[in-house]
Write a protein that holds these residues in place. Sequence first.
Motif, short mmCIF file in Angstrom:
data_model
loop_
_atom_site.label_atom_id
_atom_site.label_comp_id
_atom_site.label_asym_id
_atom_site.label_seq_id
_atom_site.Cartn_x
_atom_site.Cartn_y
_atom_site.Cartn_z
N ARG A 1 0.84 -1.21 0.00
CA ARG A 1 0.00 0.00 0.00
C ARG A 1 0.88 1.26 0.00
NH1 ARG A 1 -1.84 3.72 3.67
NH2 ARG A 1 -0.68 2.76 5.36
N ASN B 1 1.28 4.28 -2.72
CA ASN B 1 1.07 5.68 -2.35
C ASN B 1 2.26 6.56 -2.72
OD1 ASN B 1 -1.38 4.98 -1.43
ND2 ASN B 1 -0.91 5.15 0.74
N LYS C 1 1.88 7.38 -6.11
CA LYS C 1 0.81 8.36 -6.34
C LYS C 1 1.33 9.78 -6.15
CE LYS C 1 -2.69 5.27 -4.51
NZ LYS C 1 -3.62 5.01 -3.42
N ALA D 1 -0.95 14.03 1.97
CA ALA D 1 -2.14 13.22 2.27
C ALA D 1 -2.22 11.98 1.39
CB ALA D 1 -3.40 14.06 2.10
N LEU D 2 -1.69 12.07 0.17
CA LEU D 2 -1.72 10.89 -0.69
C LEU D 2 -0.87 9.76 -0.11
CD1 LEU D 2 -1.53 12.38 -4.29
CD2 LEU D 2 -3.38 11.01 -3.33
N ASP E 1 -2.95 7.29 1.85
CA ASP E 1 -4.17 6.83 1.18
C ASP E 1 -4.46 5.36 1.54
OD1 ASP E 1 -6.07 8.00 -0.43
OD2 ASP E 1 -5.43 6.89 -2.19
N GLU F 1 -5.86 0.27 -2.28
CA GLU F 1 -6.83 0.05 -3.36
C GLU F 1 -7.34 -1.38 -3.28
OE1 GLU F 1 -6.79 1.27 -7.52
OE2 GLU F 1 -4.73 1.87 -7.09
N PHE G 1 -7.18 13.97 -6.38
CA PHE G 1 -8.16 12.88 -6.29
C PHE G 1 -7.87 11.83 -7.36
CE2 PHE G 1 -11.16 15.77 -3.97
CZ PHE G 1 -11.27 14.96 -2.84
N LYS H 1 -5.27 9.05 -6.91
CA LYS H 1 -5.51 7.93 -5.99
C LYS H 1 -5.43 6.57 -6.69
CE LYS H 1 -9.07 8.35 -3.13
NZ LYS H 1 -8.68 8.04 -1.75
N SER H 2 -5.62 6.59 -8.00
CA SER H 2 -5.48 5.31 -8.72
C SER H 2 -5.03 5.57 -10.14
CB SER H 2 -6.80 4.56 -8.73
OG SER H 2 -6.67 3.43 -9.56
N ASN I 1 -10.19 8.86 2.23
CA ASN I 1 -8.97 9.43 2.81
C ASN I 1 -9.28 10.79 3.44
OD1 ASN I 1 -6.50 10.54 3.37
ND2 ASN I 1 -5.56 9.95 1.40
N LEU J 1 -6.79 13.61 2.95
CA LEU J 1 -6.82 14.27 1.65
C LEU J 1 -7.94 15.31 1.63
CD1 LEU J 1 -5.56 14.37 -1.13
CD2 LEU J 1 -7.14 12.62 -1.89
#
Length: 889
Positions: A670, A674, A677, A724-725, A728, A731, A809, A812-813, A826, A829
């Motif tokens: 994870r 991130n 990201k 903040a990312l 996160d 996913e 935003f 995030k993916s 999140n 975020l």
Amino acid sequence: MTQSLGLTTAQAESKLKIVGRNVLETKTANPWYKMLWSQFTDLLVIILLVAAIISFFHDKTESIIILSIVALNAAIGFFQEFRTEKTLEALKNMVHPQIRVMRDGKEMMIQTEYLVPGDVVILAEGDKVPADGILIESHSLKLDEAILTGESVPVEKKIKDKVFMGTAVAKGSAMFEVTFTGMTSEFGKIAELTTSTKNAKSPLEIELERIGMFVTKMTGVICLILFALGFLRDVDFSDTTTYFDAIADGLIFSVSVAIAAVPEGLPTTITVALALGASVLARKHAIVKRLSSVETLGAVSTICSDKTGTLTKNEMTVRALYLGNGESVEVTGVGYDPREGDVRASNYELKSTQVLLNLLSDICWYCNEAKLVHKKGHYTILGDPTEGALLTFVEKYAKKLQVRGSSLETLEVFPFDSDRKMMSVIVSRRSTKGEKLLVKGSPDQLLAKCEFYFDGVKVQKFTQAKKNEFIKEYQSMASKALRVLALAYREVDLKKMKNETQAEKELVFAGLLGMIDPPRDEVREAVTKCHAAGIRVIVITGDYGITAKAIAGELGIVKADGPVLVLTGDEVKKMSDKELSKILKDKTQQVIFARSLPDQKMRVVKLLQDHREIVAMTGDGVNDAPALKKANIGVAMGITGTEVSKEAASMILLNDSFASIVTAVEEGRRIYENLKKFVWFIFSCNIGELFVIFTSIVFAFPLALTAILILCIDLGTDILPAIALGVDPAEPGLMEKPPRNPKKRVMDRAFVTNFMIMGCVIGACVVGIFLYALIQEGWKWGSDTSGDFTYPRTMAFTALVMVQLVNAFSAKSFRRSLFSMNLLANKFLLLAIGVSLLLVYCMLYVPFFNDVLKTYPLNLSDWGWVAVASIIPLVVLEGMKWRTRSKEV
Ligand code: ATP
């Protein structure tokens, strides 16, 4: 053991007040003032500060604004670093080394920091000597003193020898009286704590630093040109007073551009994300000792796990005995409480059964270094759980007999080690002269040393057929997942027994004993997760193959009905690297390493790594240390692990459970996602800004962003969403993908192309909106480019910030559509975006900021245009994501 009383608790407490705790005072690596200072030592920040000071004389407000932005940025940077440092410190304090001591005449575990001179400490294999002292008892003790002397061969230590803090028990057991603790110890004089978490750089940090350097150099050249151009534009050569202003303006602008281009905050942000990850892991019972391990965890492709304690609960209960006369005995009850449960022999009336049971319970009781502790109505053990279980069994048997057996004196101990896989003691004999050796150990090793067996009446010579009978029973016990020990004895003469090799031979076999060690409940699910995530699990245990296979089958590590290759330590020893490597390469091969010898773990790690596997390897003993160091992630056990293994490991499990390794891998994945990201987020934003600046210069229209606005974006509104990312949530499907290829760089072609495209789209939209507003204001190509251009610049600025917030935003993916995500998941975020929006609001609608930043309060229709500009990059990105998804199917 001789009873040595040591100190009373009261004595120890009053001494502690005088001498202080037994800790090594390490200097704080990074005091806060240094951290704060380091925020201002970045070259770009220094140039900016100098420029701001110069410009103070000509434009006070601009100078003050720049100084405030730098201060705000430094505050965020300082806060982040401070928190990282605190996290590392907290992690350090979560691992408390403990040691067995005598207090109030009783054995107990205490944290080593509370040791004081005069305490009597009990040492076992794998312990770190927690203070300086003098030996008052020693059983085959060998100390590894490499840390003090550099000598790697363990040194034998006898009674009255000195022992030193920081050295480790390589073999044997002992008791010593503490003389010096903490900084007064020998080690204290040279020490540096090694069990603490360190901030080593992760591969990603190194990669980004390299990229950062490259970008910095490129930017340096560009900025020099920008500076020269700016200076030439502003300077009036006939008036020397304009020189200063021109230099200051040129500097501020070129440095702002440099700040827009150089991702200098990225390495810090990554460190922060890793540190936050480490504290999440700590909450999930895994302490990482190097921050970079958090990143490596995400790439783990094979987990080599031992069995006892990691896959099982390490709560042993003796279940069955098989005596030398062929009688079976059943033992009931669970756990260490002897009050519950009974010892039931089918033929208890047989004299031979009673004789053998008495003998076996003597072996269990005396050939034992553990202690059963009864406290507040609750039974616990000190020492090895296997030995603890034996004590409980003996107490159950004593309860049945209503007497506590014989009282023998222990004269010599040959402690257990995982190479010999047995332990023996020499005790005084009750009646006749001479002494008796009592032995317990792995049946494979022990039976090989037995030449006789005792049937309860007579000692008989072992025939192969008789041995096979016992082996068959051993296998049958093991197939029920029981951990089996063999028990034996012989008459000896203490004086002639110099070492365990002389003692442990020509033994008389007395019986087998089987104990359960139930599998941990949570492991089954963790194993399923591993398999879904393409992670291979290999059991490497010191225990017997059949027992290991039964447990591995129960947990789903191997398919019990499928072909499972069980390799014993002896078999592995005979194999060449090539043969072993072939077995390890085949991922479909179900393999268990049983009765393995500690140095074989090292071989397995190395061969797996040759096949580019990223290996997590567990270990608890002193001999596991090299393998733990060699593994990509060496995992030590917090509860049962020796101090030596904890020191060698890169991760310590507070609950010893295999499931925590899997959780850690999941977290690692994870966090790595991130990191990607926010790297993407920061680079796409930076490219967007550069695009805006360069098109303004190349196409000779007024600059769309002033230096101050660039700084506001880069050091203000960008930073919080990026941080903040880093936190996160995972996913969905994260543990359904195979492990990432560790050789693959983050900045591969696809990734770079992706953020370059995004950056350019963002830039183009901002330029578009700027030109629109400019033309609205009546500006024409070729007319004057100097002036305030307050309205168009505010439009460009607002569009840029808004695009980036939407982008946060989207980041995030890389594959999922923004519309299929839970955008509220999140909270950080949301908070970050909220704060950034508030900043924008202030910059646009507070008259004071309108003045100093030269901004303009936008109206609703302006916002309409800004919205259009922010949606276009989103649409493009959604298109790209859609393409990625459609390629997957
Ligand atoms: P793992 O390697 O999975 O933790 P393990 O605890 O069985 O398994 P070792 O500690 O190396 O591995 O023990 C090897 C074998 O030695 C055990 O299977 C058991 O038969 C025997 N054994 C373990 N502890 C003792 C002990 N205290 N005294 C005598 N024999 C022991």
